[in-house]
Design a protein around this motif. Structure first.
Motif, PDB file in Angstrom:
ATOM      1  N   PRO A  58       0.845  -1.192   0.000  1.00  0.00           N
ATOM      2  CA  PRO A  58       0.000   0.000   0.000  1.00  0.00           C
ATOM      3  C   PRO A  58       0.888   1.252   0.000  1.00  0.00           C
ATOM      4  O   PRO A  58       2.046   1.190   0.420  1.00  0.00           O
ATOM      5  N   ALA A  59       0.341   2.355  -0.490  1.00  0.00           N
ATOM      6  CA  ALA A  59       1.072   3.619  -0.389  1.00  0.00           C
ATOM      7  C   ALA A  59       1.343   3.893   1.090  1.00  0.00           C
ATOM      8  O   ALA A  59       0.511   3.553   1.938  1.00  0.00           O
ATOM      9  N   PRO A  60       2.504   4.484   1.420  1.00  0.00           N
ATOM     10  CA  PRO A  60       2.816   4.740   2.837  1.00  0.00           C
ATOM     11  C   PRO A  60       1.707   5.497   3.561  1.00  0.00           C
ATOM     12  O   PRO A  60       1.378   5.173   4.707  1.00  0.00           O
ATOM     13  N   ALA A  61       1.089   6.469   2.878  1.00  0.00           N
ATOM     14  CA  ALA A  61       0.025   7.245   3.527  1.00  0.00           C
ATOM     15  C   ALA A  61      -1.180   6.361   3.839  1.00  0.00           C
ATOM     16  O   ALA A  61      -1.851   6.537   4.854  1.00  0.00           O
ATOM     17  N   VAL A  62      -1.454   5.392   2.962  1.00  0.00           N
ATOM     18  CA  VAL A  62      -2.565   4.468   3.180  1.00  0.00           C
ATOM     19  C   VAL A  62      -2.249   3.540   4.352  1.00  0.00           C
ATOM     20  O   VAL A  62      -3.074   3.324   5.250  1.00  0.00           O
ATOM     21  N   ALA A  63      -1.024   3.005   4.354  1.00  0.00           N
ATOM     22  CA  ALA A  63      -0.625   2.080   5.417  1.00  0.00           C
ATOM     23  C   ALA A  63      -0.689   2.766   6.779  1.00  0.00           C
ATOM     24  O   ALA A  63      -1.118   2.169   7.767  1.00  0.00           O
ATOM     25  N   GLU A  64      -0.272   4.026   6.822  1.00  0.00           N
ATOM     26  CA  GLU A  64      -0.253   4.742   8.085  1.00  0.00           C
ATOM     27  C   GLU A  64      -1.670   4.988   8.606  1.00  0.00           C
ATOM     28  O   GLU A  64      -1.940   4.846   9.788  1.00  0.00           O
ATOM     29  N   GLN A  65      -2.560   5.343   7.715  1.00  0.00           N
ATOM     30  CA  GLN A  65      -3.915   5.707   8.127  1.00  0.00           C
ATOM     31  C   GLN A  65      -4.808   4.488   8.361  1.00  0.00           C
ATOM     32  O   GLN A  65      -5.568   4.455   9.312  1.00  0.00           O
ATOM     33  N   TRP A  66      -4.697   3.501   7.473  1.00  0.00           N
ATOM     34  CA  TRP A  66      -5.652   2.388   7.530  1.00  0.00           C
ATOM     35  C   TRP A  66      -4.993   1.040   7.787  1.00  0.00           C
ATOM     36  O   TRP A  66      -5.647   0.019   7.795  1.00  0.00           O
ATOM     37  N   GLY A  67      -3.673   1.034   7.923  1.00  0.00           N
ATOM     38  CA  GLY A  67      -2.988  -0.217   8.213  1.00  0.00           C
ATOM     39  C   GLY A  67      -2.493  -0.923   6.966  1.00  0.00           C
ATOM     40  O   GLY A  67      -2.906  -0.624   5.848  1.00  0.00           O
ATOM     41  N   ASP A  68      -1.576  -1.843   7.196  1.00  0.00           N
ATOM     42  CA  ASP A  68      -0.972  -2.619   6.116  1.00  0.00           C
ATOM     43  C   ASP A  68      -1.643  -3.981   6.146  1.00  0.00           C
ATOM     44  O   ASP A  68      -1.550  -4.709   7.127  1.00  0.00           O
ATOM     45  N   HIS A  69      -2.361  -4.338   5.059  1.00  0.00           N
ATOM     46  CA  HIS A  69      -3.127  -5.579   5.092  1.00  0.00           C
ATOM     47  C   HIS A  69      -2.234  -6.810   5.049  1.00  0.00           C
ATOM     48  O   HIS A  69      -2.663  -7.885   5.423  1.00  0.00           O
ATOM     49  N   ARG A  70      -0.997  -6.659   4.581  1.00  0.00           N
ATOM     50  CA  ARG A  70      -0.094  -7.810   4.541  1.00  0.00           C
ATOM     51  C   ARG A  70       1.306  -7.413   5.001  1.00  0.00           C
ATOM     52  O   ARG A  70       2.234  -7.318   4.204  1.00  0.00           O
ATOM     53  N   PRO A  71       1.456  -7.184   6.315  1.00  0.00           N
ATOM     54  CA  PRO A  71       2.752  -6.733   6.829  1.00  0.00           C
ATOM     55  C   PRO A  71       3.866  -7.749   6.603  1.00  0.00           C
ATOM     56  O   PRO A  71       5.045  -7.369   6.513  1.00  0.00           O
ATOM     57  N   ASP A  72       3.513  -9.043   6.468  1.00  0.00           N
ATOM     58  CA  ASP A  72       4.562 -10.051   6.243  1.00  0.00           C
ATOM     59  C   ASP A  72       5.262  -9.803   4.905  1.00  0.00           C
ATOM     60  O   ASP A  72       6.449 -10.109   4.758  1.00  0.00           O
TER      61      ASP A  72
END
Lengths: 488, 98
Positions: A58-72
């Protein structure tokens, strides 16, 4: 001018121990293992970032706001970089030089790059299997994968009222992603009947952890009261410059409408097809997979192709899912390390990966058996396709033209049909229509006598034995709070 | 629509067919356009009918637009940046200017 570009322009070649094409789960797993053993590894990917489709970041801004759906995925990419693998993103590998081993690529700015390695690992992944229907070229009709990328990577909804259709387990997580964003998933049309309240399949369940994942999706859909219409396919989509409704039919009678639903987006996919162009270009032997009708590279247990310096891993070697892809990537890495003799891979590690690979292959076979085999589906759907359906989206070639060509001047030959009708000659190179065109050709000009692989698929559209997973079992696996809700 | 989108996430301004569009930093151009419900991006060269994003992974070429004067850019594998100028080949009947 960078040194790299200068090298390419002067005909010099980037020389590495291992070049890996494709930065998805399989390529990344191989890269991390090989680079950490000290080999000079380059990994190339067409996308602007590593991860492939499954681990698309995900875009960094998306990951920060809504989380990273696949952090692995993020962790695996970080390991690859930390291990010292050279990561060339935005690099499209488009050909092979006359020597049959130097890869021709272009970098993000379009500059040429040539690479050569003692070992090539092809981890080129897969693309979605689609099948046409009248109106599928309307804006608003997409693959399920696009809806998933929008939801998970860009936190964007594909529509407000959506129908998912096609076949296979992938429709379920996509529906769940849409529901999480507040989208109304009107229903899921599944061509097969994999979800059945019977107990027949229990004995065959060999991989509960992966099934639990599937069960979790089913449970969430049940709570959201999303109907799953089984043995149902798309008959047509309608709309003026944009899809506004979809009409569904029973899979057994794909020409007779049973239900019309208003939508503002429609996502249809039948699973995935291996991306094997580069393997073919390198001269690797391929075989026809009878259940899917797809060509897959011939490989040994370590992923080694018919060419000793080429490995094909991940979905490109046959659809098996993310865990299988990672295991295949590691198995190839072990084989390369053994051949390079710089390192002896610990026996326990080799055994662990090999056993995971076998276990996951069994699970894939089980999952596949729940859903209709693509070759069998094609044999049902292709003859029923209305004459004016635009089959090749790029060149706007309709079903009737393809049938007439196949039955006439092309005399049942797939490639001749392509050349005469232009179906499959547009920018997507037949990736979107190829499955359907093959089905149309076979349906009007079957060649049961010939002994080649294509014909065997025609003669034996063998679907694997159907062993449906009981719906109750899936709900149970998912936990006690998921028993409410019913399926149609 | 994506009502939850970008309440506090950093946003970028791009220009689509002359209209300003604000979207979350670094997402794909296809996501911005579909988020605005601007589906028709190009016309099929054979039949001239409108087309929009289909595969979302760079395979189908149905989402090609012109970016900063460069034609044939696949919106689905292109990330947005501030000031990006995008031209589609299809006039919207009711532009979603916002």
């Amino acid at each position: 001018m960078t040194a790299e570009r200068s090298a390419a322009l002067h005909g010099e070649v980037v020389e590495r121990d291992v070049v890996i094409v494709g930065g998805g789960p399989a390529g990344l797993s191989a890269a991390a293992r090989l680079a950490s053993a000290g080999l000079a590894v380059t990994i190339l990917d067409e996308q602007p970032e590593l991860g492939g489709q499954y681990y698309r970041r995900p875009a960094p801004a998306v990951a920060e706001q809504w989380g990273d759906h696949r952090p692995d995925g993020g962790r695996l990419i970080a390991r690859v970089r930390a291990a010292g693998a050279e990561c060339r993103t935005g690099h499209l590998v488009w050909g092979v030089d006359d020597d049959g081993r130097t890869l021709l690529a272009s970098d993000a700015a379009g500059h040429p790059v040539r690479l050569r390695a003692r070992h090539l690992v092809l981890a080129t992944g897969a693309f979605e299997r689609v099948f046409p229907f009248p109106g599928w070229q309307l804006p608003g009709v997409t693959t399920p994968g696009f809806a998933q990328h929008l939801a998970a990577g860009d936190h964007t909804t594909i529509g407000e009222r959506v129908v998912l259709a096609g076949s296979g387990p992938f429709l379920l997580p996509v529906a769940c992603s849409l529901i999480e964003l507040g989208v109304t998933v009107v229903g899921i049309a599944e061509a097969g009947r994999p979800y059945r309240p019977s107990l027949r399949a229990l004995g065959a369940l060999g991989h509960p952890a992966r099934l639990r994942e599937l069960a979790g999706y089913v449970a969430r859909l049940a709570r959201a009261r999303v109907p799953i219409w089984q043995e149902t396919v798309v008959l047509r989509a309608d709309g003026r410059d944009r899809v506004s409704s979809v009409t569904l039919a029973a899979a057994a009678r794909p020409a007779r409408p049973v239900r019309t639903v208003e939508v503002d987006a429609l996502c249809v996919g039948y699973g995935f097809r291996p991306q094997t162009d580069l393997a073919r270009m390198l001269g690797c032997a391929v075989r026809v997979d009878v259940a899917s009708g797809d060509a897959v590279p011939v490989t040994d247990a370590a992923g080694r192709a018919s060419r000793a310096d080429v490995y094909v891993v991940g979905e490109a070697a046959g659809i098996g899912g993310v865990h299988a892809a990672k295991a295949r990537g590691l198995a190839a890495a072990h084989d390369i390390l053994t051949r390079e003799v710089r390192e002896t891979v610990p026996v326990a590690e080799v055994r662990r990966v090999a056993s995971a690979r076998r276990r996951l292959a069994r699970f894939t076979a089980l999952t596949d058996s729940l859903y209709p085999g693509p070759a069998a589906l094609l044999a049902t759907l292709a003859p029923a396709l209305p004459a004016d359906t635009m089959v090749c989206r790029c060149e706007a070639v309709r079903a009737e033209e393809i049938r007439a060509t196949a039955a006439g001047s092309a005399d049942g030959d797939l490639n001749a049909t392509k050349a005469w009708s232009r179906a499959g000659m547009g920018p997507c190179q037949g990736r979107e229509c190829g499955f359907a065109v093959a089905g149309l050709v076979r349906s009007v000009a079957p060649r049961p006598g010939a002994g080649d692989g294509e014909s065997r698929v025609e003669v034996f559209p063998s679907r694997l034995p159907v062993r449906p997973i009981p719906l109750a079992t899936l709900l149970e696996l998912a936990g006690p709070d998921s028993q409410e809700g019913d399926r149609s | 629509m994506t009502t939850a989108r970008g309440r506090t996430a950093p946003r970028t301004r791009i220009v689509v067919d002359g209209n300003s569009v604000h979207a979350v930093d670094g997402i794909s151009l296809a996501a911005v356009l579909v988020g605005e419900r601007r589906w028709s991006l190009r016309r099929n060269p054979v039949g001239d009918d409108p087309r929009g994003p289909f595969c979302g992974m760079g395979v189908c070429f149905e989402c090609e637009v012109t970016v900063d004067g460069r034609p044939g850019v696949r919106a689905c594998i292109t990330k947005i940046y501030d000031g990006m100028r995008v031209e589609t080949a299809v006039e919207e009947e009711a532009p979603h200017d916002r």
